[in-house]
Design an enzyme around this catalytic site. Structure first.
Site, PDB file in Angstrom:
ATOM      1  N   GLY A 136      -8.483   3.695   4.518  1.00  0.00           N
ATOM      2  CA  GLY A 136      -9.757   3.176   4.077  1.00  0.00           C
ATOM      3  C   GLY A 136     -10.374   3.718   2.814  1.00  0.00           C
ATOM      4  O   GLY A 136     -11.493   3.317   2.474  1.00  0.00           O
ATOM      5  N   GLU A 196      -3.518   6.564   7.048  1.00  0.00           N
ATOM      6  CA  GLU A 196      -2.909   5.248   6.845  1.00  0.00           C
ATOM      7  C   GLU A 196      -3.531   4.509   5.676  1.00  0.00           C
ATOM      8  O   GLU A 196      -4.219   3.505   5.860  1.00  0.00           O
ATOM      9  CB  GLU A 196      -3.130   4.373   8.071  1.00  0.00           C
ATOM     10  CG  GLU A 196      -2.802   5.008   9.372  1.00  0.00           C
ATOM     11  CD  GLU A 196      -3.432   4.261  10.543  1.00  0.00           C
ATOM     12  OE1 GLU A 196      -2.767   4.194  11.575  1.00  0.00           O
ATOM     13  OE2 GLU A 196      -4.571   3.759  10.417  1.00  0.00           O
ATOM     14  N   PRO A 197      -3.323   4.947   4.457  1.00  0.00           N
ATOM     15  CA  PRO A 197      -3.881   4.200   3.328  1.00  0.00           C
ATOM     16  C   PRO A 197      -3.124   2.888   3.109  1.00  0.00           C
ATOM     17  O   PRO A 197      -1.899   2.845   3.220  1.00  0.00           O
ATOM     18  CB  PRO A 197      -3.655   5.140   2.143  1.00  0.00           C
ATOM     19  CG  PRO A 197      -2.454   5.950   2.537  1.00  0.00           C
ATOM     20  CD  PRO A 197      -2.565   6.131   4.027  1.00  0.00           C
ATOM     21  N   GLY A 198      -3.853   1.826   2.838  1.00  0.00           N
ATOM     22  CA  GLY A 198      -3.236   0.552   2.487  1.00  0.00           C
ATOM     23  C   GLY A 198      -3.677   0.169   1.088  1.00  0.00           C
ATOM     24  O   GLY A 198      -2.936   0.247   0.109  1.00  0.00           O
ATOM     25  N   CYS A 211      -9.864 -28.124  -1.988  1.00  0.00           N
ATOM     26  CA  CYS A 211     -10.894 -29.104  -1.662  1.00  0.00           C
ATOM     27  C   CYS A 211     -11.950 -28.498  -0.746  1.00  0.00           C
ATOM     28  O   CYS A 211     -12.075 -28.885   0.426  1.00  0.00           O
ATOM     29  CB  CYS A 211     -10.244 -30.324  -1.042  1.00  0.00           C
ATOM     30  SG  CYS A 211      -9.023 -31.016  -2.148  1.00  0.00           S
TER      31      CYS A 211
HETATM   32  C1  LIG Z   1      -6.516  -1.943   7.565  1.00  0.00           C
HETATM   33  C2  LIG Z   1      -6.211  -0.653   8.216  1.00  0.00           C
HETATM   34  C3  LIG Z   1      -5.846   0.447   7.450  1.00  0.00           C
HETATM   35  C4  LIG Z   1      -5.809   0.430   5.952  1.00  0.00           C
HETATM   36  O1  LIG Z   1      -7.051   0.303   5.392  1.00  0.00           O
HETATM   37  P1  LIG Z   1      -7.196   0.320   3.789  1.00  0.00           P
HETATM   38  O2  LIG Z   1      -8.622   0.048   3.533  1.00  0.00           O
HETATM   39  O3  LIG Z   1      -6.306  -0.755   3.278  1.00  0.00           O
HETATM   40  O4  LIG Z   1      -6.754   1.672   3.326  1.00  0.00           O
HETATM   41  C5  LIG Z   1      -5.490   1.592   8.111  1.00  0.00           C
HETATM   42  N1  LIG Z   1      -5.513   1.660   9.465  1.00  0.00           N
HETATM   43  C6  LIG Z   1      -5.877   0.621  10.226  1.00  0.00           C
HETATM   44  C7  LIG Z   1      -5.897   0.757  11.676  1.00  0.00           C
HETATM   45  C8  LIG Z   1      -6.248  -0.564   9.632  1.00  0.00           C
HETATM   46  O5  LIG Z   1      -6.631  -1.590  10.394  1.00  0.00           O
END
Ligand SMILES: *Cc1c(COP(=O)(O)O)cnc(C)c1O
Length: 432
Positions: free
Chosen positions: A249, A291-293, A361
């Site tokens: 996050g 868990e960075p995304g 649309c």
């Molecule tokens: C979406 C999510 C993430 C990643 O969040 P980011 O904002 O992309 O870093 C990590 N853990 C869980 C459980 C998520 O649902």
């Protein structure tokens, strides 16, 4: 100053991304087009792996939350860089495995896992389930027993923390749909129940408080709440949590007014807090996961469009309409997300204010409202939307039977197709 330092404006006015000419890439691959700067992805990953090594030695692993951008080449890059991955569906697990990603480093998330999902993931021997709720726990226990294995799990706990972000991306407060809340005593009962199931090995706890987090103390607050709970489990159940996952996050910058998160400094401070708290409570230091995304892929992405029309409604509004839209980037429509938009071909001292509209649309199909572009913007011009590496390709749809754009990977001055463009034949491939 550009929003990200992998974007430059060349002397001839053309935009460059990852050192390559954006109009030339648009010419070569067509538009709409997703560009992905592979070197930036690797650099972002190394921020985490380097800091984890420095702060925790071997006792930590960052996981890439692959819902942010999921296709085979991403999993290959992540595997090469030594990270694990989070997945949330059979589709993501299949994509990871088919890219050669090691099953034992796959973590399986989600609040709605079906019996079929559970069966698939157990039979493919993925490393860890992050169990969201008691129903999943019971089904997973049955499935692991039936397949004769002991499945490693983490339990998803809702710590009751508000990360001060958009409502749609908040997941840590007590009344959300994810995990089991602590305040009500349900989380304690959840752990107790899990510990009694012989086909499951409870390795630890997970929490995730939300996305686009800029607040300086949110992760430290998570550590405080989670270690407090770990202390209670140790005292009352004699259970020592071996692994603690505090989610993802970290916020990224989409527009100039967004703050910059100093990720290494944040990780250092979270590590210090975890050491301090576990010592105070007399509990063992757990293996640490995050868990960075978004912060891995967002600034590695750019979307390039071609202008179809420019509508100037005097006294009202100007629109620039492009060849993509909510199908390749639904984030403004979903939750009002902000983006930096640039003209890819030229710069001029004379600007007008436009809404960047898509071709779908729906009158709500706006990629970004109130942006500045040259006042002579016209059909055929190329427009770039910056910082689209996260939650764009992965959220894309085929509404209006539009094919999804290709993903082109940029590295060391070369470009490669990571995902090819969807054709009309792809769109009818499932039709009987
Ligand atoms: C979406 C999510 C993430 C990643 O969040 P980011 O904002 O992309 O870093 C990590 N853990 C869980 C459980 C998520 O649902």
């Amino acid at each position: 100053m550009m929003i990200s330092d992998n974007i430059q404006r060349a002397a001839d006015g053309t935009l460059h991304f990852a050192g390559q000419s954006v109009p030339a890439l648009a010419q070569r691959y067509g538009t709409p087009l997703y560009l992905m700067d592979e070197d930036r992805i690797r650099r972002n990953i190394r921020l985490y792996t380097g800091m984890f090594q420095e702060c925790f030695g071997e006792k930590a692993l960052p996981l890439y939350a692959s819902k942010a951008a999921s296709f085979r080449q991403i999993y290959r890059i992540v595997a090469e860089e030594g990270m694990g991955v989070d997945t949330v569906s059979i589709g993501e697990i299949h994509t990871a495995l088919s890219a050669g990603f090691p099953a034992e480093k796959i973590f399986f998330h989600g609040d709605g896992k079906t019996d079929a999902d559970i069966q698939y993931a157990v039979s493919h021997r993925i490393g860890y389930f992050i169990v969201d709720n008691p129903e999943e726990l019971e089904q997973l226990s049955r499935e692991a027993a039936a397949q004769g294995i002991i499945q490693k799990i983490l339990l998803r706990i809702t710590p009751g923390i508000d990360p001060h972000t958009f409502k749609a991306v908040t997941t840590g407060t007590i009344d959300v749909k994810f995990g089991v809340p602590m305040e009500t005593g349900q989380a304690f009962a959840f752990v107790q129940e899990a510990l009694e199931l012989p086909a499951l090995k409870v390795c630890g706890l997970h929490c995730h408080i939300g996305s686009q987090v800029f607040d300086e103390t949110v992760f430290e607050d998570s550590i405080d709440v989670m270690t407090g709970f770990m202390g209670q489990l140790y005292k009352d159940l004699g259970f020592a949590v071996e692994m603690l996952n505090i989610g993802g996050g970290f916020g990224v910058r989409y527009v100039d007014t967004d703050r910059r998160v100093d990720i290494p400094a944040r990780i250092r401070s979270v590590a210090a807090r975890l050491k301090e708290r576990t010592e105070e409570l007399g509990i063992p230091m757990p293996f640490f996961l995050m868990e960075p995304g978004r912060s891995i892929v967002a600034d590695a992405g750019m979307t390039v469009y071609t202008v179809s029309s420019v509508k100037r409604i005097p006294g009202y509004k100007y629109y620039v309409v492009v060849d993509g839209g909510m199908t390749d980037n639904p984030r403004y429509c979903l939750y009002g997300a902000h983006y930096t938009v640039l003209h890819a071909d030229r710069e001029t001292p004379f600007y007008a204010v436009y809404d960047l509209a898509g071709r779908c649309c729906e009158s709500g199909d706006i990629i970004q409202p109130t942006i500045k572009l040259p006042d002579d913007t016209r059909r055929g011009d190329r427009i770039a939307v910056c910082t689209t590496g996260a939650y764009n390709y992965s959220m894309a749809s085929n509404y209006n039977r539009l094919g999804r754009p290709p993903v082109v990977r940029l590295s060391g001055g070369d470009s490669y197709i990571a995902v090819r463009r969807e054709t009309p034949e792809d769109l009818t491939a499932l039709d009987q």
